[in-house]
Design a protein around this motif. Structure first.
Motif, PDB file in Angstrom:
ATOM      1  N   ALA A 121      63.112  67.318 -28.879  1.00 52.15           N
ATOM      2  CA  ALA A 121      62.988  66.744 -30.222  1.00 52.15           C
ATOM      3  C   ALA A 121      62.088  67.587 -31.115  1.00 52.15           C
ATOM      4  CB  ALA A 121      62.447  65.316 -30.127  1.00 52.15           C
ATOM      5  N   ALA A 122      61.137  68.292 -30.511  1.00 52.65           N
ATOM      6  CA  ALA A 122      60.216  69.134 -31.284  1.00 52.65           C
ATOM      7  C   ALA A 122      60.761  70.536 -31.521  1.00 52.65           C
ATOM      8  CB  ALA A 122      58.870  69.221 -30.561  1.00 52.65           C
ATOM      9  N   ASN A 123      61.927  70.850 -30.971  1.00 57.67           N
ATOM     10  CA  ASN A 123      62.516  72.188 -31.104  1.00 57.67           C
ATOM     11  C   ASN A 123      63.489  72.198 -32.282  1.00 57.67           C
ATOM     12  OD1 ASN A 123      63.759  74.664 -30.849  1.00 57.67           O
ATOM     13  ND2 ASN A 123      64.238  74.449 -28.677  1.00 57.67           N
ATOM     14  N   ASP A 180      73.878  64.107 -31.158  1.00 57.11           N
ATOM     15  CA  ASP A 180      72.682  64.346 -30.344  1.00 57.11           C
ATOM     16  C   ASP A 180      71.452  63.723 -31.003  1.00 57.11           C
ATOM     17  OD1 ASP A 180      74.230  65.826 -28.551  1.00 57.11           O
ATOM     18  OD2 ASP A 180      73.814  67.716 -29.579  1.00 57.11           O
ATOM     19  N   MET A 181      71.343  63.896 -32.317  1.00 60.64           N
ATOM     20  CA  MET A 181      70.207  63.314 -33.030  1.00 60.64           C
ATOM     21  C   MET A 181      70.222  61.793 -32.920  1.00 60.64           C
ATOM     22  SD  MET A 181      68.024  65.410 -34.344  1.00 60.64           S
ATOM     23  CE  MET A 181      67.209  64.232 -35.428  1.00 60.64           C
ATOM     24  N   ALA A 182      71.409  61.212 -33.043  1.00 58.50           N
ATOM     25  CA  ALA A 182      71.508  59.752 -32.930  1.00 58.50           C
ATOM     26  C   ALA A 182      71.076  59.285 -31.546  1.00 58.50           C
ATOM     27  CB  ALA A 182      72.939  59.309 -33.231  1.00 58.50           C
ATOM     28  N   HIS A 187      61.807  65.905 -37.936  1.00 62.09           N
ATOM     29  CA  HIS A 187      62.895  66.834 -37.628  1.00 62.09           C
ATOM     30  C   HIS A 187      63.756  67.097 -38.870  1.00 62.09           C
ATOM     31  CE1 HIS A 187      66.094  68.849 -35.453  1.00 62.09           C
ATOM     32  NE2 HIS A 187      65.342  68.811 -34.367  1.00 62.09           N
ATOM     33  N   PRO A 188      64.095  68.373 -39.133  1.00 59.19           N
ATOM     34  CA  PRO A 188      64.898  68.679 -40.328  1.00 59.19           C
ATOM     35  C   PRO A 188      66.308  68.101 -40.281  1.00 59.19           C
ATOM     36  CG  PRO A 188      64.603  70.636 -38.942  1.00 59.19           C
ATOM     37  CD  PRO A 188      63.674  69.589 -38.407  1.00 59.19           C
ATOM     38  N   LEU A 221      69.605  57.593 -39.913  1.00 61.83           N
ATOM     39  CA  LEU A 221      68.834  57.608 -38.672  1.00 61.83           C
ATOM     40  C   LEU A 221      67.369  57.262 -38.931  1.00 61.83           C
ATOM     41  CD1 LEU A 221      70.283  60.743 -36.825  1.00 61.83           C
ATOM     42  CD2 LEU A 221      70.733  58.331 -36.348  1.00 61.83           C
ATOM     43  N   ALA A 222      66.870  57.658 -40.103  1.00 63.77           N
ATOM     44  CA  ALA A 222      65.480  57.327 -40.453  1.00 63.77           C
ATOM     45  C   ALA A 222      65.291  55.815 -40.543  1.00 63.77           C
ATOM     46  CB  ALA A 222      65.097  57.995 -41.768  1.00 63.77           C
TER      47      ALA A 222
END
Length: 373
Positions: free
Chosen positions: A153-155, A164-166, A185-186, A192-193
């Motif tokens: 998540a930090a990469n 994947d983000m979801a 994350h950009p 999602l926020a």
């Protein structure tokens, strides 16, 4: 001196066991790494075979500090023997870290193998590796190790798809460490926020609100409503009754109830006893699976088995106290036709699952045992 002559000299040094020769060999390799256009010459097939022999001879018996210096020197080299890079990547983490981070010779298959075979520390370094592909991301998500997911998540450079983000946002319900890197994350979207907002702390709520201009008042009202609804639950039963069989609609309602409780941070081990006292066996199964990050089918098979110690392991994994477990076992058996069985000695065996081990060890033991059911 030509590259071939230099390589022959290195091979002579590689055959020597003298510490001074080992040091000279390492320094000579370092010189090769720093030589302009060395990679172009080293890629010649006849040189590659010789280099592989030299390097592997060095690594097999080399001291730790020599292996570490070699790893640092070869981390960015595209001409190093791939077999050597893979050996160094499997070494202890301080030696492996430079090549895992930088080596262009580690392919996706190599990295997936490391994810399966290496330690959690190695897996974390893979998740931090710049520009890892979606294949690697998928393998990390499939394994679901919290520390590795947090590194992923930090990469910011990892190839994370919207799906994947979801999935990472969904995992952050249970893994609090994911929330801060995901909030920054950009690739986080406003949709999602809004989901992430429901289970983060006040500082991250403000950060998400400022970044995406969220309607914080509406989201807070929705959160309060969910918590109130979860606490209200369903009407209490007049007494214990058989509730194992549920139609699809009732099972879905119970799953959503448990998700709301968990998302609001209100799902506690004590809720398991409450569900059983209300005669709601499937609610107990769903809650235990959520707390332990098990599959509901695993928990169901455990309570249907003749091994009550499996239920003991699952309860120990989520923090149930040893003194409370006999009550849980009795209630489950009342609601589940006497299962889990196991004979007159089964209760003692089941309590034995609460050995002096950590919840994480009990969790791993339950998962391993559940695969055989």
């Amino acid at each position: 001196m030509s590259v071939a002559l230099s390589s022959e000299s290195l091979l002579d040094l590689a055959k020597s066991r003298a510490p001074a020769d080992r040091e000279r060999l390492l320094l000579a390799i370092a010189d090769l790494c720093d030589t302009p256009h060395a990679g172009e010459a080293m890629m010649a097939p006849q040189i590659q075979g010789l280099l592989s022999s030299i390097f592997m001879s060095l690594v097999v018996e080399a001291e730790r500090d020599i292996r570490q210096r070699l790893s640092e020197k070869l981390a960015g080299a595209d001409w190093a023997p791939p077999a050597l890079i893979n050996v160094l990547a499997l070494d202890e983490i301080e030696i492996a870290r430079p090549v895992i981070e930088k080596s262009p010779l580690l392919r996706d298959l190599d990295l997936v193998r490391l994810l399966v075979e290496a330690t959690i520390e190695h897996q974390v370094e893979i998740a931090r590796r710049p520009r890892i592909s979606q294949n690697i991301v998928s393998a990390i998500l499939h394994q679901g190790e919290p520390a590795v997911l947090t590194a992923l998540a930090a990469n910011d450079s990892a190839e994370l798809s919207p799906r994947d983000m979801a999935e990472l946002v969904e995992r952050s319900r249970q893994i609090a460490a994911l929330r801060q890197p995901l909030a920054r994350h950009p690739r986080l979207t406003s949709d999602l926020a809004e989901r992430l907002y429901l289970w983060v702390g006040q500082a991250l709520k403000k950060s998400l609100t400022d970044r995406f201009r969220l309607d914080s008042e509406a989201l807070d009202r929705a959160l309060a409503h969910s918590v109130a609804e979860a606490h209200a639950g369903a009407p209490r039963a007049s007494g214990p009754r058989m509730v194992k069989a549920r139609d699809g609609e009732r099972e879905e309602m119970e799953r959503r109830l448990i998700e709301k409780l968990h998302g609001a941070g209100q799902l506690r081990p004590g809720y398991l006893v409450r569900a059983l006292r209300e005669g709601r066996l499937t609610l107990f199964v769903t809650a235990l699976a959520m707390l332990g990050r098990f599959e509901a089918g695993q928990v169901q098979r455990a309570i249907d088995s003749d091994q009550p110690e499996l239920l003991g392991l699952a309860c120990a994994a989520v923090g149930i106290d040893r003194s409370v477990f006999p009550t849980i076992l009795e209630l489950v058996r009342d609601l589940n036709g006497g299962r889990p069985g196991g004979g007159p000695d089964s209760g003692r065996r089941a309590v034995g699952a609460f050995a002096p081990v950590s919840p994480s060890v009990a969790n791993a033991a339950f998962r391993q045992a559940a695969r055989t059911l």
